[in-house]
Structures are given as C-alpha cells and as structure tokens.
Write a protein that holds these residues in place. Structure first.
Motif, PDB file in Angstrom:
ATOM      1  N   ASN A 207      64.458 -13.830  10.363  1.00 54.82           N
ATOM      2  CA  ASN A 207      63.908 -13.225   9.468  1.00 54.82           C
ATOM      3  C   ASN A 207      64.099 -11.789   9.586  1.00 54.82           C
ATOM      4  OD1 ASN A 207      62.836 -15.556   8.287  1.00 54.82           O
ATOM      5  ND2 ASN A 207      60.846 -15.338   9.483  1.00 54.82           N
ATOM      6  N   ALA A 208      64.058 -11.189  11.004  1.00 51.64           N
ATOM      7  CA  ALA A 208      64.165  -9.905  11.099  1.00 51.64           C
ATOM      8  C   ALA A 208      65.641  -9.341  10.854  1.00 51.64           C
ATOM      9  CB  ALA A 208      63.960  -9.672  12.782  1.00 51.64           C
ATOM     10  N   ALA A 209      66.357 -10.171  10.906  1.00 55.88           N
ATOM     11  CA  ALA A 209      67.885  -9.713  10.705  1.00 55.88           C
ATOM     12  C   ALA A 209      68.191  -9.491   9.162  1.00 55.88           C
ATOM     13  CB  ALA A 209      68.968 -10.903  11.177  1.00 55.88           C
ATOM     14  N   GLN A 210      67.399 -10.505   8.518  1.00 57.33           N
ATOM     15  CA  GLN A 210      67.392 -10.437   6.851  1.00 57.33           C
ATOM     16  C   GLN A 210      66.955  -9.177   6.388  1.00 57.33           C
ATOM     17  OE1 GLN A 210      68.920 -12.713   4.584  1.00 57.33           O
ATOM     18  NE2 GLN A 210      68.584 -10.862   3.395  1.00 57.33           N
ATOM     19  N   LEU A 211      65.581  -8.928   7.164  1.00 59.47           N
ATOM     20  CA  LEU A 211      64.954  -7.755   6.639  1.00 59.47           C
ATOM     21  C   LEU A 211      65.661  -6.362   7.203  1.00 59.47           C
ATOM     22  CD1 LEU A 211      62.256  -7.013   5.248  1.00 59.47           C
ATOM     23  CD2 LEU A 211      61.190  -7.013   7.381  1.00 59.47           C
ATOM     24  N   ARG A 212      66.576  -6.519   8.227  1.00 48.48           N
ATOM     25  CA  ARG A 212      67.119  -5.338   8.524  1.00 48.48           C
ATOM     26  C   ARG A 212      68.323  -4.890   7.807  1.00 48.48           C
ATOM     27  NH1 ARG A 212      68.535  -2.440  13.090  1.00 48.48           N
ATOM     28  NH2 ARG A 212      70.593  -1.957  13.697  1.00 48.48           N
ATOM     29  N   ARG A 213      68.945  -6.311   7.147  1.00 48.91           N
ATOM     30  CA  ARG A 213      70.046  -6.101   6.338  1.00 48.91           C
ATOM     31  C   ARG A 213      69.473  -5.522   4.873  1.00 48.91           C
ATOM     32  NH1 ARG A 213      71.812 -10.335   7.834  1.00 48.91           N
ATOM     33  NH2 ARG A 213      71.167 -11.799   6.283  1.00 48.91           N
ATOM     34  N   ASN A 214      68.381  -5.867   4.549  1.00 54.39           N
ATOM     35  CA  ASN A 214      67.906  -5.460   3.241  1.00 54.39           C
ATOM     36  C   ASN A 214      67.684  -3.997   3.368  1.00 54.39           C
ATOM     37  OD1 ASN A 214      67.902  -8.276   2.358  1.00 54.39           O
ATOM     38  ND2 ASN A 214      65.528  -8.400   2.626  1.00 54.39           N
ATOM     39  N   PHE A 215      67.166  -3.424   4.543  1.00 54.83           N
ATOM     40  CA  PHE A 215      66.921  -2.078   4.318  1.00 54.83           C
ATOM     41  C   PHE A 215      67.840  -1.431   5.221  1.00 54.83           C
ATOM     42  CE2 PHE A 215      62.884  -4.037   2.814  1.00 54.83           C
ATOM     43  CZ  PHE A 215      62.336  -2.852   2.296  1.00 54.83           C
ATOM     44  N   LYS A 219      65.860   5.070   4.383  1.00 53.70           N
ATOM     45  CA  LYS A 219      65.083   6.268   4.969  1.00 53.70           C
ATOM     46  C   LYS A 219      63.655   6.045   5.100  1.00 53.70           C
ATOM     47  CE  LYS A 219      69.229   7.981   5.057  1.00 53.70           C
ATOM     48  NZ  LYS A 219      70.211   8.123   5.963  1.00 53.70           N
ATOM     49  N   MET A 220      63.107   5.075   4.895  1.00 61.72           N
ATOM     50  CA  MET A 220      61.510   4.703   5.164  1.00 61.72           C
ATOM     51  C   MET A 220      61.299   3.538   5.841  1.00 61.72           C
ATOM     52  SD  MET A 220      60.370   4.953   1.177  1.00 61.72           S
ATOM     53  CE  MET A 220      61.585   3.729   0.588  1.00 61.72           C
ATOM     54  N   LEU A 221      62.203   2.627   6.439  1.00 62.83           N
ATOM     55  CA  LEU A 221      61.776   1.291   7.289  1.00 62.83           C
ATOM     56  C   LEU A 221      62.875   1.255   8.144  1.00 62.83           C
ATOM     57  CD1 LEU A 221      59.907  -0.865   7.699  1.00 62.83           C
ATOM     58  CD2 LEU A 221      61.144  -2.251   6.368  1.00 62.83           C
ATOM     59  N   MET A 222      62.624   0.976   9.371  1.00 63.81           N
ATOM     60  CA  MET A 222      63.183   0.742  10.387  1.00 63.81           C
ATOM     61  C   MET A 222      62.957  -0.663  10.882  1.00 63.81           C
ATOM     62  SD  MET A 222      63.408   4.162  12.504  1.00 63.81           S
ATOM     63  CE  MET A 222      64.590   3.483  13.772  1.00 63.81           C
ATOM     64  N   LYS A 261      52.852  11.201   2.522  1.00 64.78           N
ATOM     65  CA  LYS A 261      54.028  10.731   2.365  1.00 64.78           C
ATOM     66  C   LYS A 261      54.084   9.385   2.943  1.00 64.78           C
ATOM     67  CE  LYS A 261      58.977  11.403   2.866  1.00 64.78           C
ATOM     68  NZ  LYS A 261      59.320  10.044   3.410  1.00 64.78           N
ATOM     69  N   LEU A 262      53.673   8.923   4.233  1.00 63.17           N
ATOM     70  CA  LEU A 262      53.653   7.858   4.962  1.00 63.17           C
ATOM     71  C   LEU A 262      52.963   6.841   4.067  1.00 63.17           C
ATOM     72  CD1 LEU A 262      54.973   6.987   7.515  1.00 63.17           C
ATOM     73  CD2 LEU A 262      52.520   7.132   8.445  1.00 63.17           C
ATOM     74  N   SER A 263      51.914   7.097   3.342  1.00 66.86           N
ATOM     75  CA  SER A 263      51.060   5.826   2.682  1.00 66.86           C
ATOM     76  C   SER A 263      51.994   5.777   1.317  1.00 66.86           C
ATOM     77  CB  SER A 263      49.665   6.701   2.303  1.00 66.86           C
ATOM     78  OG  SER A 263      49.652   7.830   1.539  1.00 66.86           O
ATOM     79  N   SER A 264      52.655   6.875   0.601  1.00 68.92           N
ATOM     80  CA  SER A 264      53.309   6.480  -0.642  1.00 68.92           C
ATOM     81  C   SER A 264      54.468   5.617  -0.283  1.00 68.92           C
ATOM     82  CB  SER A 264      53.554   7.780  -1.218  1.00 68.92           C
ATOM     83  OG  SER A 264      54.289   8.638  -0.584  1.00 68.92           O
ATOM     84  N   ASP A 265      55.072   5.929   0.986  1.00 70.79           N
ATOM     85  CA  ASP A 265      56.316   5.269   1.456  1.00 70.79           C
ATOM     86  C   ASP A 265      56.057   3.719   1.620  1.00 70.79           C
ATOM     87  OD1 ASP A 265      57.861   7.443   1.203  1.00 70.79           O
ATOM     88  OD2 ASP A 265      58.064   7.769   3.527  1.00 70.79           O
ATOM     89  N   SER A 292      58.127   6.224  13.498  1.00 68.82           N
ATOM     90  CA  SER A 292      58.887   6.730  14.630  1.00 68.82           C
ATOM     91  C   SER A 292      58.724   8.236  14.582  1.00 68.82           C
ATOM     92  CB  SER A 292      60.435   6.572  14.260  1.00 68.82           C
ATOM     93  OG  SER A 292      61.346   7.453  14.930  1.00 68.82           O
ATOM     94  N   ILE A 293      58.761   8.902  15.665  1.00 68.19           N
ATOM     95  CA  ILE A 293      58.823  10.380  15.877  1.00 68.19           C
ATOM     96  C   ILE A 293      59.969  11.061  16.492  1.00 68.19           C
ATOM     97  CG2 ILE A 293      56.194  10.699  15.822  1.00 68.19           C
ATOM     98  CD1 ILE A 293      56.358  10.656  19.150  1.00 68.19           C
ATOM     99  N   ASP A 294      60.910   9.830  16.625  1.00 66.36           N
ATOM    100  CA  ASP A 294      62.335  10.739  17.135  1.00 66.36           C
ATOM    101  C   ASP A 294      62.917  11.322  15.952  1.00 66.36           C
ATOM    102  OD1 ASP A 294      64.587   9.534  19.040  1.00 66.36           O
ATOM    103  OD2 ASP A 294      65.526   9.873  17.369  1.00 66.36           O
ATOM    104  N   PRO A 295      63.525  12.565  16.494  1.00 69.05           N
ATOM    105  CA  PRO A 295      64.019  13.452  15.189  1.00 69.05           C
ATOM    106  C   PRO A 295      64.889  12.854  14.331  1.00 69.05           C
ATOM    107  CG  PRO A 295      63.993  14.508  17.696  1.00 69.05           C
ATOM    108  CD  PRO A 295      63.569  13.151  17.738  1.00 69.05           C
ATOM    109  N   ALA A 296      65.714  11.784  14.779  1.00 70.13           N
ATOM    110  CA  ALA A 296      66.642  11.290  13.897  1.00 70.13           C
ATOM    111  C   ALA A 296      66.192  10.398  12.874  1.00 70.13           C
ATOM    112  CB  ALA A 296      67.990  10.499  15.065  1.00 70.13           C
ATOM    113  N   SER A 297      65.032  10.006  13.156  1.00 68.28           N
ATOM    114  CA  SER A 297      64.258   8.795  12.443  1.00 68.28           C
ATOM    115  C   SER A 297      62.779   9.240  12.078  1.00 68.28           C
ATOM    116  CB  SER A 297      64.285   7.363  12.729  1.00 68.28           C
ATOM    117  OG  SER A 297      63.730   7.631  14.049  1.00 68.28           O
ATOM    118  N   PHE A 298      62.608  10.544  12.227  1.00 68.44           N
ATOM    119  CA  PHE A 298      61.202  10.912  12.043  1.00 68.44           C
ATOM    120  C   PHE A 298      60.388  10.768  10.715  1.00 68.44           C
ATOM    121  CE2 PHE A 298      57.690  14.019  11.355  1.00 68.44           C
ATOM    122  CZ  PHE A 298      57.186  13.954  12.580  1.00 68.44           C
ATOM    123  N   GLY A 299      59.125  10.083  11.074  1.00 71.48           N
ATOM    124  CA  GLY A 299      58.377   9.522   9.921  1.00 71.48           C
ATOM    125  C   GLY A 299      58.679   8.338   9.412  1.00 71.48           C
TER     126      GLY A 299
END
Length: 522
Positions: A207-215, A219-222, A261-265, A292-299
């Motif tokens: 399931n996780a692999a499928q969801l990861r592939r879908n997204f 830029k909103m979900l990891m 922005k987080l809520s609308s995302d 995430s608060i990592d600079p590469a994936s912030f928010g």
C-alpha cells in the motif's frame, strides 16, 4: 470453545459494569425493563454520561474493540451525536510488548538476528499500537530506517473477537427492523476484512509503495520508501521519516510552517487520492501524519501507517464526484437524481421531495468557515433523511466517510477559517473537465490502444467464422448465405472505416500536441 466462552463472559461483565445494556435497549425499551435492570445491578454507578461509559468499556475490552469504536465513530446513521463525540477520542494507546518477543519475531521472519541484519537496532520501541510496534534501526550502509513488528498472537485474538461481533450482528438483524437498511452485517464484514488486512504487513508495505508511486512528483506529500529485502508478512522495514506531528501546531508555527497552506494542501491531497487515484489513506488521524521541516521538503506532509487504505472503482468515483460538485453548486436536484439513478434510493422516490430534504440538511452550512460547521451534525441529518427515504448505506464508503471526518479534524486544528467547499470546488471542477473533456477521451484511447491493436485486426476473421457457423446450420438456404455475405462485406467496410478514423484521430491529436510543444518551446 471454553476460551471463547470465557471471552464472552468477560465481554458481558464489562458491558454490565459500564451499563451498556441500558444503551442497547434504549431504542426499543419496554415498560419495566430499565427498572428491572437497575434492581438486578444495583451496585453499579451510571452517573457518568453514556458516551464516556461506552468509550471506557471499549478501551477495557482491548485493541480490537477500540478499533471497532473508531469505525463506529464514523457511523452517524447508527450512533447518536453524544456517543460519536466520545468514540472519536479513541486511540490505540497500547503498551509495548517485550522487545525480546520483537527480536524473536524478526529472527523468525527474516532469518537472522537484528544484530546481524542491521548496523544498529534500538531495543526500546518508539511507538506502539494495537497491531504492531516500531523500532528505529540502521541498515548496513548507514541508511536510517524504522522496523515495524507485528504484535504476537494478534490473529487468534482478532478471530475470536470478530466471530463474536458477527454473532452480535446476526442477532441484531433478527430483532431490529432497520438493520437491513443499515447493513450491519456488511459493516462487520468490512471491519473483519480490514483488520485481517492489517495483520499482513506485506500488504501494508505494498500500500505504501502504491501511494508513494501515486505521489512521486508531489510537492505536498511524502511517503517512506520500503526496503523489500527486510520485509515479510510480520516485519517491514521502511525509510525513517523526520518531521513534526501535525497536531503540534505550536511547534509548526515556531518552525515557520504556513498552517493555512498546510490545511488547503491537506484538502487537495485527499481529493487527489479519492478522485484521481481511487486509492486513499484511510487512517489519517494526527498520529499518522508528520510535517517535514527539512529545507529540501519544508512544509510537506509525511504519511505513515498504511495498514488501512480505501479503494473506489470508476463507478464510485463518478457518482461521488457528481454529488460533490452538485453540493458545491447547491444543485440539490442533481444530488437527488444521482441517488435515484445509482439505485441507492428507491426508483419510486419523488425527486422534488428528496431534493427538498437534502437542501434542508446542506443549505445552512454554506459560506461558513470550518470552525462554524460540524460534519458530525451534517452527516447525522443526512442519515436521518436517508432513513426517511429508505436510502441504503453503502459499506464501501464507510472508510471514505471516516477519512473525510479525519480531514475535518485536521482542518480545524490547522486553520479554523478554512472553507472546505471553496477549497475543494476548483480541484473537483478541474478533475471533472479532465475526465469528460478531450483530454480524458484521449487518455482513455491511449489506455485502451494496446487492447484495440489486438482485437481490431481479428474482427473480420472472427466475423467471417461466426457467419459461416451460422450459415452451416442451414446449408439449404442460399438466400441466407447471400444475405450473410453481404452483411459481412458491410461489416468489413465499417470496421475499415473505424480503424481509419481511430488512427487518424490519434495521429491528429499526437501531432497537434507535438506542434503545441514545439511552438510553446519556441
């Protein structure tokens, strides 16, 4: 059998202790029954509100009943609002099991001790729930991972408790007239299926692999990566994710995350999963979501725990999208028509009456921020309306309803002024345009092209064989043969035209796209 009997006795003891017999008979109480129960169980204290007593009873009965309560918290058609409120507080607060048992489980499943498999394995778990617990570790190459280990003995416990739930559902079906419309047996069956799905951790990993592939390009979900060499049906190993729990809004604000922005995302992620993919994370409570608060994936959101996912077929997606858009446009007549066309409402239902009832439920909630709307109350009124019009509750949508309520709770915490309707409407309109417009038609042609490429060249031969077989049944009828031959020629001409038309259409569209890309790039 003895163990099952003892478990039933314990369940009955807890039900009596918290006065749940009083709740059970409240819908069809006969004169004197309540007084008789009060005399028989004079020692118990029932001053606590019934919703609180039910929640405490489910927590005492264990993780399976906690999960049942979580499912029931989505069923406003079955459960009154005060009980819904309390059941929504249920969470898997389960003590961790012994780390030696976890290590033994890993050794049995993966064929080696954790010290041999991992460069580092932390014996103390970082999280524990009803089905499994999680340990942090590091792969031999230094990659940081999280190892999820199934709780021992869960299958036996689930089988025993769910068997009792099936018995209860069958009994309710016999004594309660409204149970057929509410499909309680089907709801228990769905609950049974999802519980057993959670026991297979390889299913969760898939399931996780499928969801990861879908997204993958989102830029909103990891979604964490799964490491398949360290996965089995009772142990899975995934990428370790770093972030702040979405419920800790003070920390998010301190880190500079834009909560609006987080809520609308979150709304867009939900509708993307449902309407684009028909595959959605169905356990989106705050404990399963980080930011995430990592600079590469912030928010960005980080999703965890994929044991429960929901799926919708094309018919469900089409029906739901039409209903959502009709709601957003306040086209209550279309909502009523869709219910009747789908068969969810009896075909003899008057459209104008159902339209008026839906309008009375939904009109008060428009142009109001989320903080002023209670989806629990709306769903309750809608289900009361469904009872009046004999609308059948669809078990396959129970998880969707649960997820929508999770989104509501998440939205309230992040941005109480969020207008869910206005946020979702543009996305749904864009999705519908893609589905029914030229773009959707082209995508369906592309998807079906491999199948057509095999079928179309065979059609003349298959048609000839079929017509010859028919003609052979009456060889004396020369007139029939001539008619069939002529019919075959007409069919062949039609097929040739069809092949030419489809080919020309596809070539034309592809050529047009190439022309647009060339001139757009220029």
């Amino acid at each position: 059998m003895i163990l099952k009997f003892l478990r039933l006795v314990r369940i009955l003891r807890v039900l009596v202790k918290y006065g749940l017999d009083e709740i059970a008979i409240s819908g069809f109480d006969k004169p004197g029954i309540s007084r008789l129960l009060d005399l028989a169980f004079f020692w118990r204290d029932l001053s606590t509100p019934r919703g609180v007593r039910l929640r405490l009873a489910l927590e005492e009965l264990g993780p399976i009943f906690v999960k049942l309560g979580q499912v029931l918290s989505t069923r406003s058609d079955l459960v009154p609002p005060d009980i819904i409120y309390e059941l929504s507080k249920l969470q898997d607060r389960v003590p961790p099991f012994d780390s030696d048992l976890a290590i033994a489980q890993i050794e049995r499943s993966l064929g080696a001790h954790p010290d041999q498999l991992f460069a580092r394995f932390e014996r103390i778990p970082v999280a524990s729930a009803s089905i499994a617990q999680v340990h942090f570790a590091a792969l031999p190459d230094g990659t940081q991972v999280a190892v999820k280990v199934l709780r021992p003995g869960m299958k036996k416990l689930i089988d025993e408790d769910v068997a009792l739930m099936h018995m209860a559902a069958n009994f309710i079906n016999r004594v309660w007239e409204d149970s057929k419309r509410l499909k309680m047996k089907e709801v228990v069956h769905e609950f049974d299926k999802y519980l057993h799905d959670e026991l297979d951790l390889m299913r969760e990993a898939a399931n996780a692999a499928q969801l990861r592939r879908n997204f993958a390009d989102s830029k909103m979900l990891m979604v964490p990566e799964m490491y398949w060499d360290y996965c089995s049906s009772s142990v899975i190993t995934m990428e370790r994710m770093h972030g702040i729990p979405v419920s800790q809004t003070d920390r998010l604000l301190e880190a500079g995350v834009d909560l609006k922005k987080l809520s609308s995302d979150g709304v867009e992620i939900f509708f993307t999963q449902v309407f684009r993919d028909g595959f959605f994370h169905a356990d989106m409570h705050p404990g399963n979501i980080l930011v995430s608060i990592d600079p590469a994936s912030f928010g960005r959101y980080i999703a965890l725990d994929f044991g429960i996912v929901g799926t919708l077929n094309d018919y469900d997606k089409d029906y739901l999208s039409q209903n959502f858009l009709a709601f957003f446009r306040r086209d209550y007549k279309r909502v009523a028509e869709a219910h009747i066309e789908s068969g969810w409402a009896p075909k003899e239902t008057r459209v104008d009456e159902l339209e008026a009832a839906v309008r009375a439920c939904c009109e008060p909630i428009f142009d109001r921020p989320l903080k002023d709307i209670s989806f629990g109350q709306i769903l309750l009124r809608l289900f009361q309306t469904s009872r009046r019009f004999n609308v059948e509750v669809q078990p396959q949508l129970v998880l969707l309803q649960k997820t929508l309520l999770n989104i509501e709770g998440l939205g309230r915490a992040l941005d109480p002024d969020l207008d869910l309707w206005k946020t979702a409407k543009p996305y749904l309109e864009r999705w519908m345009a893609e589905q029914v417009g030229w773009r959707g038609l082209l995508e369906r042609f592309k998807a079906e092209a491999p199948r057509y490429s095999h079928i179309i060249p065979q059609l003349p031969r298959l048609t000839h064989q079929a017509l010859t077989a028919i003609a052979d049944r009456d060889t004396s009828s020369h007139e029939l043969l001539r008619e069939l031959a002529e019919e075959q020629r007409r069919t062949n001409r039609l097929l040739s035209f069809l092949v030419f038309f489809v080919g020309a259409f596809v070539v034309g569209v592809v050529g047009f796209q190439a022309w647009m890309r060339y001139h757009g790039g220029a």
